[in-house]
Structure formats: structure tokens, C-alpha cells
Design an enzyme around this catalytic site. Structure first.
Site, PDB file in Angstrom:
ATOM      1  N   ASP A 216      34.558  87.198  96.616  1.00 38.50           N
ATOM      2  CA  ASP A 216      35.293  88.004  95.644  1.00 38.50           C
ATOM      3  C   ASP A 216      35.674  87.147  94.447  1.00 38.50           C
ATOM      4  O   ASP A 216      35.183  86.031  94.282  1.00 38.50           O
ATOM      5  CB  ASP A 216      36.540  88.617  96.304  1.00 38.50           C
ATOM      6  N   HIS A 248      41.455  91.583  91.396  1.00 35.08           N
ATOM      7  CA  HIS A 248      40.598  92.172  92.413  1.00 35.08           C
ATOM      8  C   HIS A 248      40.643  91.373  93.711  1.00 35.08           C
ATOM      9  O   HIS A 248      40.876  91.912  94.796  1.00 35.08           O
ATOM     10  CB  HIS A 248      39.164  92.268  91.895  1.00 35.08           C
ATOM     11  N   SER A 404      35.544  99.357  96.281  1.00 34.12           N
ATOM     12  CA  SER A 404      35.946  97.997  96.650  1.00 34.12           C
ATOM     13  C   SER A 404      37.066  97.987  97.674  1.00 34.12           C
ATOM     14  O   SER A 404      37.148  97.079  98.509  1.00 34.12           O
ATOM     15  CB  SER A 404      36.430  97.235  95.399  1.00 34.12           C
TER      16      SER A 404
END
Length: 464
Positions: A216, A248, A404
Site C-alpha cells: 500500500d 490510504h 480498497s
């Protein structure tokens, strides 16, 4: 005379407001302070940009439209309609250029032999970076193409020199998130929709001590969600490249293993997470990972003997990544990826669309499909992915939306199942997930929900 001056001053102010078109906008801090308007925001402190800052009301009953001022609320300039309208038409705003899909002047290869590399060097190719892939028994190589040669021609030339190698462009892959959806409750614990068990109520057959791999963006290790210090972060990107944003990666990591005592309890609070930061900031709020770095990340995690890898990212098909995914899958490691947020008519995205990767789409709290989620025969399962409550990048929490944030639910389920049965083979694990999924949409597997919505109630209490 005084009255005349006042009217002239008011008319001038009104004209300024008409021309600027922004003085009474709801986002104007001066007006908000003047009118006493409050704004309800998510409990967060993100600093990376991207997404909304919550979903609350401004405290006023009106709304604002371009060129129209407030409607339904009290206007600062009730006589604005008597002033002349602007005669010059506004220029249409130019569309933003599409983000790049691959690195310029670069190709990558997995399995190029020394003699083949020599031939490529003689033809003008320059080795930019090479990294041994210990788990795969080969090396991955990044090459700069010769001057005056197109990328397509360079790729074809390299493939002809090394026909057995996986050679392709150095494609970019991006996190799969979209602007935050509003929360309908204070905590937005979407896990309740699938019956995810509280940590204290887990059956004895569902241990928490599992090792999960994650590829990630950057992560904030000082967030209170990681107070247990159960996360290890490895940065792969070159130090010469700008660090990717932490929004994120922090959100996905906290959703997986966040502390049970924090505002953002993870799905497996006692789990061990090895997170590989394979991204860099390529532009304003544009975090990308090249295929070269994704292959290295998968090799690293395979060498660390993780049982499952979460890949909340997507991009185009790429031979190098496909070969790396195949190598990891042959070692019995489960990979779970986002289905993508390009819309129901978009082409499949990768690595989710590869055969030995579990592709996860997103649903909301009413078990409806997320409107931007990708669809297709490659979709395997659905999981909550709209307004999922998880960590913000600096402190606090906020809702997150996108496939996600659906993928970690399936990743966590796989991790718990494999912890309770270490010898569980991938095929049997898939069968078990399929057999207990809540069938939504058309009977059986369909392109919207795959085999159906993840049923967390069954992941630990059965071995049938």
C-alpha cells in the site's frame, strides 16, 4: 447626501459580489463566521488532501448555486436581481489531463538472463535498477529504452531478445478509493452488516495471532490505532522519490489490525501486519506504484512467509506483475485485491482480475452494490466498502469509500481461517468462503457480487 453615499456604497458592494461570485459561498470562512454557520466534520485530521472533509450540514437551510447565490436562505444582497447580468459567457473549464498509466522511457523484465541483458545493453538499453528476487530465484530489471525508440518498439525488441522472460511497460497502479461517503451513524462500523465478531467473542477456533502482508501507500505508525506496535513498515520506493500520502495506507492498515481500544478497532486487533510501502507521490495527490516495485513487494512478503496479502490497488494488465502473482500463488499464499472503482462498464483491473487472486467488490450498508465498483466474471466476493469507519492519516477517524476498503474484510477472513487451520489449502479455503457467502443478485456467481457477500459469522465456527 449621506443617504446617496450609502446607496452608492451598497450598490458597489453588490456589484463586487456579483462579479466575484464567491463571497457568499458556503465554503467561505469569513461568511461562515459572520453568519454563525457551523460545519460538522469527520473526527479526523488528514493532511494529505483528497476526499471530502466530512458530510455534515452547514447549519443553514439554503443552498448555493453558481451564479445564483443562496436559494431557500436569506441573501446578503436581496436587491441583486436588479443589477445587470454579466454579458460575457464563462469559458468552459478544460478537462483535467488523464493521469499517466506507465513510466516514461522504461520497460521492466523478470527472468532476463545475463547474456540477454548483454544483448540489450549493446542495443542501447540502460539498466536503471535491478533487484534479486530471492523467493522466485531470479531478478527483476528496470531498463531505460534507447534514445529515439518508442516504448512499444523497445518492448517488442526486448521480448524478441528474451522470449522466455516477462517483459512489459513499467505500468502504474493506484489505490482504489473515492471521495468519502457520509456516515449515517457516529461510528459507521460497516462490519456489523456481515456479522463480524467482536474480538472478545471470537470462538476458540479463531485465533488472532496471524501474519498478514500488505502492499500500500505510506502509513503513519504513530497513529493511536497502532499503539500495540503490531505493524512493521518497509519502504521500497527510492528515497529520491517523494513519499506517498499516508491517507490510504493508514486507513487500510488500521482496518486490518487497528487497536481494539482505539476509535478505529481493526478486524483482527491482535494480528501482525507487514506493510510494504511500494508507492510514491507522482503528482498532486497522485500516489502510484510501478509494476517493478509491486513485483519486488510481493517477493519480499513471500520471503517473510505471510499467509495472505492485501492488495487494495489496481491498474492495467502487466506481464511482469502477472508472473510475480503466479509465483506467489504457487507458494500457497492467498492474494486479495480490490475490484476497482472505474465503474460497472469499465474493463477489468489488475491484479484483481488474475485467476489466482480473489477480487473483492464493495457494497453499502443496505447490501447494494457500490455504484462505481467494477463488474465482470472475475469478481469473486462482495464486502462492505461504502462509508467504512477507519483511521485518518494523522489522528482520529473518518469514513472511507471504495473497493480498497472492501478487500481488507476478505483478507481478514482468510487470515483468521488460515490461523485456525494452518494446513488449509487455497482451493479449500475458496470453497469455504463460497459456500457460506450470502448470495445476492442472480443465483450463483454473477458479475456484480461474485459468489455473494462475505459471511463473517461462519469464518470461525465451522470446518465443514
Amino acid at each position: 447626501m449621506l443617504t446617496t453615499c450609502k446607496l452608492a456604497l451598497i450598490a458597489s458592494l453588490a456589484a463586487i459580489a456579483l462579479v466575484s461570485g464567491g463571497i457568499v459561498a458556503p465554503g467561505n470562512m469569513l461568511v461562515r463566521e459572520t453568519l454563525g454557520a457551523g460545519v460538522a466534520l469527520a473526527d479526523d485530521d488528514d493532511d494529505d488532501g483528497g476526499g471530502n472533509r466530512g458530510s455534515g450540514s452547514s447549519g443553514r437551510s439554503g443552498s448555493y448555486g453558481a451564479g445564483a447565490g443562496w436559494s431557500g436562505g436569506k441573501s446578503l444582497f436581496p436587491f441583486r436581481g436588479f443589477l445587470p447580468r454579466r454579458s460575457t459567457p464563462r469559458r468552459p473549464r478544460a478537462a483535467a489531463p488523464a493521469p499517466p498509466t506507465r513510466a516514461p522511457e522504461e520497460i521492466v523484465g523478470l527472468g532476463i538472463s545475463p547474456s540477454e541483458l548483454g544483448q540489450l545493453a549493446a542495443a542501447g538499453f540502460e539498466v536503471l535498477e535491478r533487484d534479486p528476487m530471492a523467493t522466485f530465484g531470479t531478478e527483476v530489471i528496470k531498463l531505460r529504452i534507447p534514445p529515439g525508440v518508442t516504448l512499444e518498439s523497445a518492448r517488442q525488441q526486448a521480448r524478441s531478445v528474451a522470449p522466455q522472460a516477462a517483459v512489459d511497460f513499467n505500468h502504474y497502479f493506484r489505490p482504489e478509493q473515492h471521495p468519502d461517503a457520509p456516515c449515517v451513524t457516529s461510528d459507521c462500523l460497516a462490519r456489523e452488516v456481515i456479522g463480524w465478531p467482536e474480538a472478545q467473542s471470537w470462538p476458540g477456533t479463531c485465533p488472532a495471532g496471524v501474519r498478514i502482508g500488505l502492499v500500500d501507500t505510506a502509513i503513519n505508525p504513530d497513529h493511536i490505532a497502532f499503539e500495540a506496535r503490531n505493524i512493521e513498515i518497509v519502504r521500497l520506493a527510492s528515497d529520491a522519490l517523494p513519499e506517498s500520502g499516508k491517507q490510504h495506507g493508514t486507513a487500510v492498515a488500521a482496518l486490518l489490525v487497528g487497536s481494539a481500544t482505539s476509535r478505529t478497532p481493526g478486524l483482527i486487533p491482535g494480528g501482525k501486519l507487514i506493510a510494504v510501502d511500494a508507492f510514491h507521490r507522482a503528482g498532486r495527490q497522485d500516489d502510484v506504484s510501478a509494476a517493478f516495485d509491486l513485483a519486488r513487494a510481493l517477493d519480499l512478503l513471500a520471503g517473510r512467509q505471510v499467509k495472505v496479502i492485501n492488495l487494495s490497488l489496481a491498474g492495467p494488465p502487466n506481464l511482469l506483475l502477472e508472473q510475480a502473482v503466479k509465483e506467489v500463488g504457487e507458494r500457497g499464499i492467498i492474494m486479495v485485491a480490490a475490484a476497482g472503482n472505474d465503474g460497472p462498464r469499465a474493463k477489468p483491473v489488475y491484479p484483481g482480475a488474475y485467476e489466482n487472486v480473489i477480487a473483492v467488490t464493495a457494497t453499502d450498508r443496505q447490501k447494494r452494490p457500490y455504484r462505481r465498483a467494477g463488474r465482470g466474471e472475475h469478481i469473486d466476493f462482495a464486502a462492505p466498502g461504502v462509508a467504512v469507519w477507519t483511521a485518518a492519516s494523522v489522528r482520529g477517524a473518518r469514513p472511507k469509500t471504495g473497493t480498497s476498503f472492501a478487500a481488507p474484510f476478505v483478507t481478514a477472513a482468510v487470515a483468521m481461517m488460515m490461523a485456525s487451520e494452518p494446513d488449509l489449502v487455497p482451493e479449500r479455503l475458496r470453497d469455504r468462503l463460497t459456500g457460506h457467502a450470502e448470495d445476492l443478485g442472480d443465483p450463483g456467481k454473477d458479475p456484480v457480487f461474485g459468489w455473494g457477500l462475505l459471511n463473517a459469522r461462519a469464518i470461525c465456527d465451522t470446518k465443514t
